[in-house]
Design an enzyme around this catalytic site. Sequence first.
Site, short mmCIF file in Angstrom:
data_model
loop_
_atom_site.label_atom_id
_atom_site.label_comp_id
_atom_site.label_asym_id
_atom_site.label_seq_id
_atom_site.Cartn_x
_atom_site.Cartn_y
_atom_site.Cartn_z
N CYS A 79 -25.92 -92.50 -15.02
CA CYS A 79 -25.06 -93.44 -14.80
C CYS A 79 -23.76 -93.34 -13.91
O CYS A 79 -24.10 -93.48 -12.71
CB CYS A 79 -24.61 -93.34 -16.34
N HIS A 187 -29.11 -94.48 -19.20
CA HIS A 187 -29.16 -93.00 -19.68
C HIS A 187 -30.54 -92.49 -20.25
O HIS A 187 -30.94 -93.09 -21.12
CB HIS A 187 -28.24 -93.20 -20.89
N GLU A 189 -31.42 -89.83 -21.78
CA GLU A 189 -31.27 -89.20 -22.66
C GLU A 189 -31.33 -90.08 -24.03
O GLU A 189 -31.55 -89.82 -25.11
CB GLU A 189 -30.12 -88.22 -22.78
#
Length: 214
Positions: A79, A187, A189
Amino acid sequence: MIGIVDYGMGNLHSVSKALERLELDYVLTDDIEQLKKADGLLLPGVGAFPDAMKTLNEMGMSDFLKEWAASGKPLLGICLGMQLLFEESTEHGETKGLALLPGRVERFVGHDAGGVMYKVPHMGWNKLTFRQPENDLLKDVEEGHVYFVHSYVVQTEAEDVLIATSEYDVTVPAVVGRENVLGTQFHPEKSSHVGMAILRNYGELVTQGGKTRE
């Protein structure tokens, strides 16, 4: 082992938990000496580009990251962390980045060529289109949807750094990289199986000493 750079502006908890789920060894620290012992680095980031660069500069982390990249060891930005890899940003004025990749970061205009407004930030799920499907980060990864949250977008004329893109009125560099310097605008994750597969591939790259497939 992956070293997660803690400079106070990252999604540290979710990134750490994702690495734990993948059973990847990591250390989360702001100590450069500890980070030097890692095999690969992960540079997360949430917030404003100028604040992030100010903090990295004050910590001596900017010089360390440049030296790390020059050594050939793997570095992954996430990011804002990805945006910091580029030359400069126009967020709140001109701010120099790490200049590890060519390009600049500018705000989404907020309207298309016909004047139709669109929402900024670019927030939510968007589909990846692979530019370099042979890249190690994309090994066994599908062109699925990933989760974005950003108001600024990288602009670059260097086609070779575009590993995968998305579309949000303009082309969004979604996965970028050149040799050992890599990044994701989204992102991973928070991006379900697609994002986790990319993190897994980064973990494999780190264990291989940064060597990429020919």
